[in-house]
Each structure stands twice: as C-alpha cells, then as structure tokens.
Design a protein around this motif. Sequence first.
Motif, PDB file in Angstrom:
ATOM      1  N   LYS A   3      -5.777  -4.219   4.186  1.00  0.00           N
ATOM      2  CA  LYS A   3      -5.275  -2.972   4.758  1.00  0.00           C
ATOM      3  C   LYS A   3      -5.508  -2.928   6.264  1.00  0.00           C
TER       4      LYS A   3
ATOM      5  N   GLN B 176      -2.656  -2.927   9.259  1.00  0.00           N
ATOM      6  CA  GLN B 176      -2.600  -1.850  10.242  1.00  0.00           C
ATOM      7  C   GLN B 176      -2.659  -2.387  11.666  1.00  0.00           C
TER       8      GLN B 176
ATOM      9  N   GLY C  23       0.709  -4.952  11.937  1.00  0.00           N
ATOM     10  CA  GLY C  23       2.007  -4.366  11.646  1.00  0.00           C
ATOM     11  C   GLY C  23       2.800  -5.258  10.717  1.00  0.00           C
TER      12      GLY C  23
ATOM     13  N   ALA D 252      -2.492  -3.117   1.006  1.00  0.00           N
ATOM     14  CA  ALA D 252      -2.198  -2.653   2.367  1.00  0.00           C
ATOM     15  C   ALA D 252      -1.684  -1.228   2.398  1.00  0.00           C
TER      16      ALA D 252
ATOM     17  N   VAL E 200       1.428  -0.181   1.883  1.00  0.00           N
ATOM     18  CA  VAL E 200       2.667  -0.166   2.641  1.00  0.00           C
ATOM     19  C   VAL E 200       3.831   0.083   1.685  1.00  0.00           C
TER      20      VAL E 200
END
Length: 396
Positions: free
Chosen positions: A251, A255, A258, A320, A322
């Motif tokens: 994670k 972050q 990207g 992550a 996402v």
Amino acid sequence: MKRRLEGNIPGEGYAQVAIEGERIRSVQLMGPERPESAFISPGFVDIQLNGFSGVDFSDPALTPEDVIQVLPPLWKTGVTTFCPTLITNSREGLLRNIRVLERARQIDPLFAQAVPCYHLEGPYLSPLESRGAHDAKLMRPPDWDEFTELQIAAGGRIGIITLAPELPGTEEFIQKAKASNVVVGISHTDASPEQIHMAADAGASLSTHWGNGCPEFIHRHSNPLWAQLAIKSLSVSLICDGFHLPADVVKVVAQIKGPGKCILVTDATHVANLSPGRYSLVGTEIELLPSGQVVTVDGRCMAGSSVTMNRAVAVFQQFAEVSLRDAIAAATKSPAHLIPQGEICSRVAEGAPANLVLFGVKKDALQIKTVCFRGRTVYGSEGASTGAELTARDQD
C-alpha cells in the motif's frame, strides 16, 4: 474474420469491442459498467517469468519444444505477453539457453509474438546476503564484452537486465545498456543510497521485485530501499503473492509511486502450476510448500514464486486498496510502456493488437473466462454461457 466482444472495460464502462484479423477495429462504449457482466482488459504482461508449469528457462537440458509448452498454461492465467527470464549462470549456460529461446521463436510464431524480449537477472548481482536463491559462485562484475556476446546470441532481444549497482564497472555498463535500448533494473543489491542514485543517474529505470533481493536486516535509514522509492524515474516491480511483501508495504509503495510506476511480476519459477514438493533451480534445491510459497530447502530464503498473474492482480488490488482499473494497469499498461521492444496491447483501443482477456472478479484471483491472442481465441469457449452479458461471435 470479424468478431465482437462485449463486457466492462474497468473504469470506462460497458463496451462493444470489434476485432478484425489480429487487431481491435473499434471500441464503442454503450453505457456505464454492468455489475452482472464480465470485464475486458488487455492481456496481462509479465516481464519476469523464470519458468512455468514444469518448464524452467534456465534448465541446462531445456529444449525449444519445452519452451513452447508454457503458452497454453500461461494463457489460462490471462498472460499473453511475457519476458522469459534467465537467472545467474555461467556464460556457457546463458548462451546455451538464449539460443534455445531463439530457436523456439523460429519454430513457433505464437511464441515469437508473445515474447517481445528476454530478461537477464544476473549474473551481475551481489554475492552477499542479498543474493537470494542465485548461486554466488556464478556471480561476477558487469562485463560489456560478455553481455555483447549474449546479446548477439539473442538476436538483440535481451531487453531487460537486472544488476547490483555497487559492483565495479556498473556505471559505465548501465550507460552503454541504456544507449543500446536495454532496460536496466536494480536488485539483489547491497548498495548504498549513493550507489542507487548513481545507477538511476546513469540510466537505470526499474527496481526489480522491490523489497526483495536485499539483506533481511538493514540500516533503518541508509539502505537501498528508501533511495529506490525516492527516485521518481524508477518504476518498481512487485511480487504480490502474499509472501514476498505484506499488505502495508504494498500500500505504501503504491501510494508513493502511483499506479503508473507500479508493475506486477510473478517471478514465477517452473514449479508454478505444479504439486507441492522438492525441485531444483540451477543447482539449488528448492521446495514448493503446500501454502504456495517457494523456498530454498535450507530455509535461507524464498526462491521465486508460484503465483499466477490473475492472482497477483487481485492481491495487489486488495493490498494497495486501488481500483480494478489501476490494478489491471499494473499488469498491462505499466509494463508495456517500460519495454521498448515489440508491440504490446496496453489498452483496449482501436488499432491495438487484439490480445484481450475476459474475466470475472473474485477476492482471491481473477476468474479468467476467455483469452484472445492476436484476435484468436486461445483459451475459453466462444459463445459459451459465462453467466454474464459477454459475447464473442463471428460476423460476416
């Protein structure tokens, strides 16, 4: 022949994708995503694959026929593009197996289309604690003459080389590699932060399986990991199998870097898709545990993985936190943009090669339903019921 697929393109909506020959002829969005329908994405791209389903690309007895056998089982996992990876070996061993890969290209056009380039992980790595399952006795400093010989044998298709930047002569080697359009990755390194920055300044652009290939215990500040995260030009490849990296670490990396700089790799060895047991990897005894983890028999370290890309995508999305769109991009768009060789489908878009995957989403792994490679169905059944609004049919 013309064909048409329908399904959700993650983050874009429900779409109709028309295929003509080997390419996507058109993409027509037909509204928002439909929860009951399957998803469409580019075929997955794995830039670090040591072997699969019993085939070891570093096996001293490897044959072209062995190499070609990896295609059907890989298609079942959604992978349509991959970089066969050769690990640390003698010059003679590397030359031999590179020539085998080249012979496989000559006898099977599908293999040639699926493989844009080869990845050389070693022998220019650190023989110290960061060596992992690589044989320290076969490691050596970067040698441009040796690499040139290997590249000639590969027909210029060594597209990625992973090395340790602290070795003597590395800066000049990286500069020459970059000038010759070869991606340089950093890993299996005991480098200082200054040496990591030197490598990036010289042209390195990838952190190979970041967070692994380093000593188990390091200085909390002065270590290779922070520098690789801090350098914006470095993409990071990640092994998301639940063993190599914990969720919090994945994670944080996602972050910082990207979605555009995160690349999913399996680092799978030939034991992937096999039963638990003991195997050999370039003279090192390894074991595939019932849990799926791959370790050296002496328990010193992990030895690649047995994860498949359809599972790696699901684990990355979960760890992550996402979107599915970003998770898919880490297995398609990001690796495709890193590799300078070949033509890879990185988006479901008009004119792109029709390398497409149709899948359902589950927590533990994506459920691969159909795989199209260059417009041809290589896995799954066209027109079969999938429990979703998904069609794949021929048109006049």
